[in-house]
Write a protein that holds these residues in place. Structure first.
Motif, PDB file in Angstrom:
ATOM      1  N   ASN A   1      21.693  33.389  53.129  1.00 35.83           N
ATOM      2  CA  ASN A   1      22.766  32.462  52.762  1.00 35.83           C
ATOM      3  C   ASN A   1      22.906  31.423  53.852  1.00 35.83           C
ATOM      4  O   ASN A   1      22.838  31.744  55.036  1.00 35.83           O
ATOM      5  CB  ASN A   1      24.091  33.199  52.573  1.00 35.83           C
ATOM      6  CG  ASN A   1      24.057  34.080  51.360  1.00 35.83           C
ATOM      7  OD1 ASN A   1      23.717  35.254  51.466  1.00 35.83           O
ATOM      8  ND2 ASN A   1      24.363  33.519  50.206  1.00 35.83           N
ATOM      9  N   ASP A   2      23.100  30.181  53.408  1.00 37.03           N
ATOM     10  CA  ASP A   2      23.302  29.112  54.372  1.00 37.03           C
ATOM     11  C   ASP A   2      24.764  28.679  54.328  1.00 37.03           C
ATOM     12  O   ASP A   2      25.375  28.591  53.269  1.00 37.03           O
ATOM     13  CB  ASP A   2      22.367  27.932  54.117  1.00 37.03           C
ATOM     14  CG  ASP A   2      22.679  27.189  52.847  1.00 37.03           C
ATOM     15  OD1 ASP A   2      23.216  26.084  52.934  1.00 37.03           O
ATOM     16  OD2 ASP A   2      22.382  27.728  51.764  1.00 37.03           O
ATOM     17  N   ARG A   3      25.306  28.453  55.508  1.00 38.38           N
ATOM     18  CA  ARG A   3      26.725  28.122  55.654  1.00 38.38           C
ATOM     19  C   ARG A   3      27.085  26.829  54.921  1.00 38.38           C
ATOM     20  O   ARG A   3      28.136  26.745  54.301  1.00 38.38           O
ATOM     21  CB  ARG A   3      27.102  28.021  57.134  1.00 38.38           C
ATOM     22  CG  ARG A   3      28.598  27.849  57.323  1.00 38.38           C
ATOM     23  CD  ARG A   3      29.028  27.987  58.756  1.00 38.38           C
ATOM     24  NE  ARG A   3      28.862  29.308  59.302  1.00 38.38           N
ATOM     25  CZ  ARG A   3      29.708  30.322  59.117  1.00 38.38           C
ATOM     26  NH1 ARG A   3      30.761  30.167  58.377  1.00 38.38           N
ATOM     27  NH2 ARG A   3      29.485  31.485  59.697  1.00 38.38           N
TER      28      ARG A   3
ATOM     29  N   ALA B   1      30.611  36.474  59.420  1.00 35.85           N
ATOM     30  CA  ALA B   1      30.514  35.012  59.507  1.00 35.85           C
ATOM     31  C   ALA B   1      31.872  34.362  59.233  1.00 35.85           C
ATOM     32  O   ALA B   1      31.956  33.158  59.048  1.00 35.85           O
ATOM     33  CB  ALA B   1      29.471  34.499  58.517  1.00 35.85           C
ATOM     34  N   GLU B   2      32.910  35.203  59.206  1.00 32.24           N
ATOM     35  CA  GLU B   2      34.315  34.771  59.081  1.00 32.24           C
ATOM     36  C   GLU B   2      34.699  34.237  57.708  1.00 32.24           C
ATOM     37  O   GLU B   2      35.569  33.389  57.575  1.00 32.24           O
ATOM     38  CB  GLU B   2      34.677  33.784  60.193  1.00 32.24           C
ATOM     39  CG  GLU B   2      34.508  34.407  61.564  1.00 32.24           C
ATOM     40  CD  GLU B   2      34.940  33.502  62.702  1.00 32.24           C
ATOM     41  OE1 GLU B   2      35.370  32.355  62.457  1.00 32.24           O
ATOM     42  OE2 GLU B   2      34.848  33.966  63.849  1.00 32.24           O
TER      43      GLU B   2
ATOM     44  N   GLU C   1      16.374  27.716  62.957  1.00 31.13           N
ATOM     45  CA  GLU C   1      17.180  26.513  63.201  1.00 31.13           C
ATOM     46  C   GLU C   1      18.687  26.792  63.156  1.00 31.13           C
ATOM     47  O   GLU C   1      19.483  25.887  63.359  1.00 31.13           O
ATOM     48  CB  GLU C   1      16.820  25.438  62.169  1.00 31.13           C
ATOM     49  CG  GLU C   1      15.416  24.905  62.321  1.00 31.13           C
ATOM     50  CD  GLU C   1      14.979  24.014  61.157  1.00 31.13           C
ATOM     51  OE1 GLU C   1      15.773  23.811  60.200  1.00 31.13           O
ATOM     52  OE2 GLU C   1      13.835  23.523  61.204  1.00 31.13           O
ATOM     53  N   GLY C   2      19.061  28.046  62.875  1.00 33.17           N
ATOM     54  CA  GLY C   2      20.471  28.417  62.861  1.00 33.17           C
ATOM     55  C   GLY C   2      21.223  27.970  61.619  1.00 33.17           C
ATOM     56  O   GLY C   2      22.449  27.939  61.609  1.00 33.17           O
ATOM     57  N   LYS C   3      20.516  27.679  60.526  1.00 29.63           N
ATOM     58  CA  LYS C   3      21.153  27.215  59.297  1.00 29.63           C
ATOM     59  C   LYS C   3      21.660  28.365  58.434  1.00 29.63           C
ATOM     60  O   LYS C   3      22.448  28.149  57.523  1.00 29.63           O
ATOM     61  CB  LYS C   3      20.184  26.356  58.488  1.00 29.63           C
ATOM     62  CG  LYS C   3      19.822  25.047  59.176  1.00 29.63           C
ATOM     63  CD  LYS C   3      18.854  24.242  58.340  1.00 29.63           C
ATOM     64  CE  LYS C   3      18.522  22.932  59.041  1.00 29.63           C
ATOM     65  NZ  LYS C   3      17.526  22.158  58.271  1.00 29.63           N
ATOM     66  N   LEU C   4      21.181  29.572  58.708  1.00 37.25           N
ATOM     67  CA  LEU C   4      21.534  30.730  57.885  1.00 37.25           C
ATOM     68  C   LEU C   4      22.458  31.659  58.662  1.00 37.25           C
ATOM     69  O   LEU C   4      22.256  31.891  59.838  1.00 37.25           O
ATOM     70  CB  LEU C   4      20.268  31.476  57.472  1.00 37.25           C
ATOM     71  CG  LEU C   4      19.199  30.633  56.778  1.00 37.25           C
ATOM     72  CD1 LEU C   4      17.946  31.463  56.534  1.00 37.25           C
ATOM     73  CD2 LEU C   4      19.726  30.047  55.478  1.00 37.25           C
TER      74      LEU C   4
END
Length: 174
Positions: A80-82, A109-110, A64-67
């Motif tokens: 890790n989730d943003r 991830a900046e 789902e693109g949460k990590l």
């Protein structure tokens, strides 16, 4: 957004002890960056650093693109989730024990990661030798540390290590 203070060290070098001392020293300015893992808990202290999840849940969150990072070690997933990281860094600097690949993933991830390399006491020789060993380690890893310290387990060693890190952070406007 505040930075992440990443404590990078081999097992047994004192990362967790130093982390807790820094949290005491800067209680209003730091918070623990928690990760998600499928690894069983090793005890109450471990639960401060990890949120437990099933493999399927982590893979679904990844899909789902949460990590922003997922890694596997010893048949366990670490992620890790943003959203949770951003929530912490809005108010405080994050602090965590982290491996070199984790630093790279957070930076990709900046996130701003301040790398503090902790060498265990066994490297306690001359300052020149410590620097040389640290340079050799960094060359192998390709990861540049912002600060390298030797954590001595002799009386007063922990205090000296924490004082050195605190001074470094304060010089950076912390």
């Amino acid at each position: 957004m505040h930075p992440i203070i990443g404590l990078v060290a081999p097992s047994g070098a004192g990362k967790t002890t130093i982390l807790f001392e820094l949290l005491k020293r800067f209680p209003d300015k730091t918070g623990i960056v928690t990760s998600i893992t499928t690894r069983p808990s090793r005890g109450p202290e471990d639960d401060l650093f990890f949120r437990r999840a099933m493999h399927e849940e982590v893979r679904q969150m990844e899909k789902e693109g949460k990590l922003f990072q997922v890694s596997e070690y010893a048949d366990n997933l670490y992620a890790n989730d943003r959203q949770s990281v951003d929530q912490l860094l809005t108010d405080k600097a994050g602090i965590m024990a982290i491996v070199e690949m984790g630093v790279r993933n957070f930076r990709a991830a900046e996130y701003d990661v301040i790398v503090i390399k902790i060498l265990p006491e066994k490297y306690k020789h001359s300052e020149n030798e410590v620097r040389q060993r640290a340079d050799e380690e960094r060359a192998k890893e390709g990861l540049e540390a912002d600060l390298t310290i030797v954590n001595s387990f002799e009386e007063g060693g922990l205090e000296r290590s924490v004082d050195a890190i605190a001074k470094f952070l304060e010089e950076r406007g912390f």
